[in-house]
Design an enzyme around this catalytic site. Structure first.
Site, PDB file in Angstrom:
ATOM      1  N   ARG A 144      -4.631  22.209 -11.491  1.00 39.86           N
ATOM      2  CA  ARG A 144      -3.593  21.296 -12.009  1.00 39.86           C
ATOM      3  C   ARG A 144      -3.920  20.872 -13.442  1.00 39.86           C
ATOM      4  O   ARG A 144      -3.029  20.486 -14.200  1.00 39.86           O
ATOM      5  CB  ARG A 144      -3.431  20.072 -11.094  1.00 39.86           C
ATOM      6  CG  ARG A 144      -2.289  19.186 -11.562  1.00 39.86           C
ATOM      7  CD  ARG A 144      -1.806  18.196 -10.525  1.00 39.86           C
ATOM      8  NE  ARG A 144      -0.751  17.365 -11.115  1.00 39.86           N
ATOM      9  CZ  ARG A 144      -0.034  16.476 -10.465  1.00 39.86           C
ATOM     10  NH1 ARG A 144      -0.229  16.286  -9.177  1.00 39.86           N
ATOM     11  NH2 ARG A 144       0.900  15.771 -11.084  1.00 39.86           N
ATOM     12  N   ASN A 180      -2.283  19.949 -18.333  1.00 38.28           N
ATOM     13  CA  ASN A 180      -2.714  19.114 -19.461  1.00 38.28           C
ATOM     14  C   ASN A 180      -2.807  19.914 -20.761  1.00 38.28           C
ATOM     15  O   ASN A 180      -3.316  19.404 -21.763  1.00 38.28           O
ATOM     16  CB  ASN A 180      -4.081  18.481 -19.170  1.00 38.28           C
ATOM     17  CG  ASN A 180      -4.016  17.547 -17.981  1.00 38.28           C
ATOM     18  OD1 ASN A 180      -2.979  16.941 -17.734  1.00 38.28           O
ATOM     19  ND2 ASN A 180      -5.097  17.451 -17.235  1.00 38.28           N
ATOM     20  N   LYS A 190       5.660  23.989 -12.353  1.00 41.93           N
ATOM     21  CA  LYS A 190       4.875  22.780 -12.052  1.00 41.93           C
ATOM     22  C   LYS A 190       4.707  22.614 -10.545  1.00 41.93           C
ATOM     23  O   LYS A 190       3.636  22.258 -10.062  1.00 41.93           O
ATOM     24  CB  LYS A 190       5.515  21.532 -12.673  1.00 41.93           C
ATOM     25  CG  LYS A 190       4.708  20.274 -12.363  1.00 41.93           C
ATOM     26  CD  LYS A 190       5.004  19.105 -13.260  1.00 41.93           C
ATOM     27  CE  LYS A 190       4.156  17.896 -12.828  1.00 41.93           C
ATOM     28  NZ  LYS A 190       4.375  16.705 -13.649  1.00 41.93           N
ATOM     29  N   HIS A 207       5.791  11.288 -26.970  1.00 35.62           N
ATOM     30  CA  HIS A 207       4.795  12.003 -26.159  1.00 35.62           C
ATOM     31  C   HIS A 207       4.894  13.526 -26.325  1.00 35.62           C
ATOM     32  O   HIS A 207       3.900  14.194 -26.625  1.00 35.62           O
ATOM     33  CB  HIS A 207       4.982  11.600 -24.689  1.00 35.62           C
ATOM     34  CG  HIS A 207       4.099  12.339 -23.736  1.00 35.62           C
ATOM     35  ND1 HIS A 207       2.775  12.004 -23.550  1.00 35.62           N
ATOM     36  CD2 HIS A 207       4.343  13.412 -22.929  1.00 35.62           C
ATOM     37  CE1 HIS A 207       2.246  12.840 -22.668  1.00 35.62           C
ATOM     38  NE2 HIS A 207       3.169  13.692 -22.271  1.00 35.62           N
ATOM     39  N   GLU A 265       7.592  19.801 -23.379  1.00 37.99           N
ATOM     40  CA  GLU A 265       6.839  19.982 -22.128  1.00 37.99           C
ATOM     41  C   GLU A 265       7.248  21.297 -21.439  1.00 37.99           C
ATOM     42  O   GLU A 265       6.435  21.937 -20.781  1.00 37.99           O
ATOM     43  CB  GLU A 265       7.060  18.806 -21.166  1.00 37.99           C
ATOM     44  CG  GLU A 265       6.559  17.463 -21.663  1.00 37.99           C
ATOM     45  CD  GLU A 265       5.086  17.162 -21.326  1.00 37.99           C
ATOM     46  OE1 GLU A 265       4.335  18.091 -20.969  1.00 37.99           O
ATOM     47  OE2 GLU A 265       4.704  15.986 -21.456  1.00 37.99           O
ATOM     48  N   HIS A 299      -2.754  13.428 -26.517  1.00 27.02           N
ATOM     49  CA  HIS A 299      -2.906  12.021 -26.136  1.00 27.02           C
ATOM     50  C   HIS A 299      -3.649  11.239 -27.209  1.00 27.02           C
ATOM     51  O   HIS A 299      -3.346  10.064 -27.461  1.00 27.02           O
ATOM     52  CB  HIS A 299      -3.671  11.909 -24.809  1.00 27.02           C
ATOM     53  CG  HIS A 299      -2.778  11.957 -23.610  1.00 27.02           C
ATOM     54  ND1 HIS A 299      -3.227  12.305 -22.364  1.00 27.02           N
ATOM     55  CD2 HIS A 299      -1.453  11.683 -23.464  1.00 27.02           C
ATOM     56  CE1 HIS A 299      -2.217  12.250 -21.502  1.00 27.02           C
ATOM     57  NE2 HIS A 299      -1.136  11.882 -22.145  1.00 27.02           N
ATOM     58  N   ARG A 335       0.822  -1.234   0.000  1.00 23.70           N
ATOM     59  CA  ARG A 335       0.000   0.000   0.000  1.00 23.70           C
ATOM     60  C   ARG A 335       0.845   1.270   0.000  1.00 23.70           C
ATOM     61  O   ARG A 335       0.377   2.336   0.410  1.00 23.70           O
ATOM     62  CB  ARG A 335      -0.968   0.039   1.182  1.00 23.70           C
ATOM     63  CG  ARG A 335      -1.945  -1.120   1.187  1.00 23.70           C
ATOM     64  CD  ARG A 335      -3.078  -0.879   2.164  1.00 23.70           C
ATOM     65  NE  ARG A 335      -3.935  -2.049   2.214  1.00 23.70           N
ATOM     66  CZ  ARG A 335      -3.718  -3.094   3.012  1.00 23.70           C
ATOM     67  NH1 ARG A 335      -2.688  -3.110   3.829  1.00 23.70           N
ATOM     68  NH2 ARG A 335      -4.541  -4.113   2.989  1.00 23.70           N
TER      69      ARG A 335
HETATM   70  N1  LIG Z   1       3.788  11.151 -14.456  1.00 20.76           N
HETATM   71  C1  LIG Z   1       3.718  12.288 -15.103  1.00 20.76           C
HETATM   72  O1  LIG Z   1       3.375  13.328 -14.533  1.00 20.76           O
HETATM   73  C2  LIG Z   1       4.089  12.321 -16.570  1.00 20.76           C
HETATM   74  C3  LIG Z   1       4.199  13.563 -17.225  1.00 20.76           C
HETATM   75  C4  LIG Z   1       4.601  13.575 -18.558  1.00 20.76           C
HETATM   76  C5  LIG Z   1       4.863  12.376 -19.218  1.00 20.76           C
HETATM   77  N2  LIG Z   1       4.728  11.198 -18.564  1.00 20.76           N
HETATM   78  C6  LIG Z   1       5.017   9.924 -19.238  1.00 20.76           C
HETATM   79  O2  LIG Z   1       6.392   9.897 -19.556  1.00 20.76           O
HETATM   80  C7  LIG Z   1       6.594   8.970 -20.626  1.00 20.76           C
HETATM   81  C8  LIG Z   1       7.600   9.523 -21.597  1.00 20.76           C
HETATM   82  O3  LIG Z   1       8.812   9.750 -20.942  1.00 20.76           O
HETATM   83  P1  LIG Z   1      10.186   9.974 -21.742  1.00 20.76           P
HETATM   84  O4  LIG Z   1       9.972  10.913 -22.851  1.00 20.76           O
HETATM   85  O5  LIG Z   1      11.209  10.275 -20.721  1.00 20.76           O
HETATM   86  O6  LIG Z   1      10.426   8.555 -22.447  1.00 20.76           O
HETATM   87  P2  LIG Z   1      11.202   7.243 -22.010  1.00 20.76           P
HETATM   88  O7  LIG Z   1      11.141   7.026 -20.561  1.00 20.76           O
HETATM   89  O8  LIG Z   1      10.707   6.153 -22.905  1.00 20.76           O
HETATM   90  O9  LIG Z   1      12.719   7.581 -22.386  1.00 20.76           O
HETATM   91  C9  LIG Z   1      13.084   7.783 -23.725  1.00 20.76           C
HETATM   92  C10 LIG Z   1      14.219   6.867 -24.185  1.00 20.76           C
HETATM   93  O10 LIG Z   1      15.437   7.401 -23.705  1.00 20.76           O
HETATM   94  C11 LIG Z   1      16.216   6.370 -23.106  1.00 20.76           C
HETATM   95  N3  LIG Z   1      17.017   7.047 -22.084  1.00 20.76           N
HETATM   96  C12 LIG Z   1      16.614   7.461 -20.861  1.00 20.76           C
HETATM   97  N4  LIG Z   1      17.579   8.195 -20.281  1.00 20.76           N
HETATM   98  C13 LIG Z   1      18.618   8.227 -21.144  1.00 20.76           C
HETATM   99  C14 LIG Z   1      19.897   8.851 -21.115  1.00 20.76           C
HETATM  100  N5  LIG Z   1      20.252   9.629 -20.105  1.00 20.76           N
HETATM  101  N6  LIG Z   1      20.713   8.673 -22.180  1.00 20.76           N
HETATM  102  C15 LIG Z   1      20.311   7.926 -23.244  1.00 20.76           C
HETATM  103  N7  LIG Z   1      19.120   7.330 -23.341  1.00 20.76           N
HETATM  104  C16 LIG Z   1      18.276   7.487 -22.300  1.00 20.76           C
HETATM  105  C17 LIG Z   1      15.214   5.381 -22.594  1.00 20.76           C
HETATM  106  O11 LIG Z   1      15.765   4.105 -22.498  1.00 20.76           O
HETATM  107  C18 LIG Z   1      14.138   5.451 -23.675  1.00 20.76           C
HETATM  108  O12 LIG Z   1      14.452   4.574 -24.739  1.00 20.76           O
HETATM  109  C19 LIG Z   1       5.231   8.713 -21.233  1.00 20.76           C
HETATM  110  O13 LIG Z   1       4.813   7.417 -20.873  1.00 20.76           O
HETATM  111  C20 LIG Z   1       4.341   9.752 -20.565  1.00 20.76           C
HETATM  112  O14 LIG Z   1       3.005   9.326 -20.432  1.00 20.76           O
HETATM  113  C21 LIG Z   1       4.357  11.150 -17.250  1.00 20.76           C
HETATM  114 ZN   LIG Z   2       3.020  15.281 -20.928  1.00 17.41          ZN
END
Ligand SMILES: NC(=O)c1ccc[n+]([C@@H]2O[C@H](COP(=O)([O-])OP(=O)(O)OC[C@H]3O[C@@H](n4cnc5c(N)ncnc54)[C@H](O)[C@@H]3O)[C@@H](O)[C@H]2O)c1
Ligand SMILES: [Zn+2]
Length: 339
Positions: free
Chosen positions: A227, A231, A213, A253, A177, A238, A113
């Site tokens: 908040r 979005n 943020k 994304h 972003e 999305h 939990r």
């Molecule tokens: N929780 C939240 O508030 C929130 C907000 C925005 C986005 N998201 C989510 O985040 C995700 C996208 O995240 P992202 O863009 O970081 O993608 P990701 O986590 O897939 O990373 C992108 C790629 O970069 C590689 N990578 C990571 N760090 C690296 C580094 N330092 N050097 C080389 N390669 C590296 C990873 O292996 C991956 O292949 C989506 O699923 C989205 O829905 C969540």
């Molecule tokens: Zn986002």
């Protein structure tokens, strides 16, 4: 640089500092069982840096990509913790981008939990946005983030040095972003992008994005009101991301969010400025799609309740307004493409 997310008993520090990955153990107790979750695309050297600080570290390397945000991965992570005898006082540490952060954070929220969650973001997207705020989730049956929990980290350590290995398209993807954040809450941040040289000002961009943020999350931790501003660009973004028709383009994304912001800008002059910024960053500014398919994703969006959806609109960089509209009204906005 340090920011503190002030959420009463759930408050935590956000450390933004070059080299900080090598000093996580000085900032939080790592002398306990720590599930260190990363993925196959994150350079091995960062995992070694973290594991060297975790005497009882249990590494798990997920397959890179959005596919790892799944309930199967939640089960795998929780099973690993169970098999290694993790107790409620132990911790999960995410080392990677938004995918690792969302998947590891959700497992931390579920196991017993909720246990401590430490987030060490290594992508621009995660360092400007996803690593703070406490949203964790996995995808289910093609719907993004539909199973999740609010679970705040107990510490966030963003080390900009880790961005040196990130492919340029991912760097730009994350900066989308930050542009979004500037548009809704910090005109000076948006102007930094207009001046060009985002690479030179990356630390200021990271800091300013996190500060905006943080203020929004502090005002509305569980998205009952303002908040929703975060979005901005995400409603249509999305839907583009989920579109099977667009799957062959394999848009990231942030790229989808960038496209999704354009119809939500209320001034043609501002739209032209934003397009210029996106072009300079190498982000997409136009797309053609099957409008009916995009619309069907919007209708199923978890944020569309009672046939209405809240849109975030921006007239001038630095401020926004929320507008509640019937979902049907979006069909015309979507059209057959953007740009
Ligand atoms: N929780 C939240 O508030 C929130 C907000 C925005 C986005 N998201 C989510 O985040 C995700 C996208 O995240 P992202 O863009 O970081 O993608 P990701 O986590 O897939 O990373 C992108 C790629 O970069 C590689 N990578 C990571 N760090 C690296 C580094 N330092 N050097 C080389 N390669 C590296 C990873 O292996 C991956 O292949 C989506 O699923 C989205 O829905 C969540
Ligand atoms: Zn986002």
């Amino acid at each position: 640089m340090k920011l503190t997310m002030r959420l009463g008993p759930r408050s935590y520090d956000i450390i933004l500092r070059r080299g900080a990955l090598g000093r996580v153990g000085q900032l939080v107790n790592l002398s306990r069982k720590v599930l260190v979750v990363t993925d196959s695309g994150v350079p091995q050297q960062y995992l070694s840096t973290v594991l060297a600080q975790c005497p009882q570290g249990v590494p798990v390397v997920l397959e890179q990509g959005e596919g790892s945000k799944s309930l199967a991965v939640t089960e795998r992570l929780c099973t690993a913790m169970l098999q290694h005898g993790f107790a409620r006082t132990d911790a999960v540490l995410a080392l990677g981008g938004g995918v690792v952060g969302d998947a590891a954070g959700f497992a931390a929220a579920c196991y017993m939990r909720g246990i401590d969650f430490i987030n060490c973001p290594t992508t621009t997207l995660a360092q400007v946005d996803s690593s703070i705020g406490g949203k964790t989730a996995v995808n289910l049956a093609g719907t993004k983030n539909i199973v999740g929990a609010f679970h705040q980290p107990c510490l966030v350590v963003a080390d900009p040095d880790t961005l040196a290995t990130l492919p340029p398209r991912h760097v730009a993807n994350g900066l989308a972003e930050a542009v979004k954040t500037g548009l809704i809450g910090d005109a000076a941040l948006f102007e930094l992008f207009e001046k060009g040289g985002a690479q030179q000002s990356v630390e200021e961009i990271l800091y300013r994005s996190l500060a905006v943020k943080k203020a929004i999350v502090e005002a509305d931790e569980r998205e009952a009101g303002c908040r929703a501003a975060l979005n901005f660009g995400h409603t249509i973004g999305h839907a583009i991301e989920a579109s099977r028709g667009l799957a062959r383009r394999q848009l990231y994304h942030g790229e989808c969010v960038a496209l999704g912001t354009l119809p939500m800008l209320e001034s043609p002059a501002v739209r032209a400025r934003v397009r210029r910024v996106y072009r300079a960053l190498g982000l997409p500014v136009r797309i053609r799609y099957d409008g009916d398919e995009i619309y069907s994703h919007l209708v199923h969006d978890k944020k569309a309740a009672n046939g209405a959806i809240t849109l975030v609109k921006v007239k001038q960089p630095g401020s926004y307004r929320l507008e509640r509209v019937p979902v049907e009204a979006l069909r015309a906005v979507i059209g057959d493409g953007i740009g």
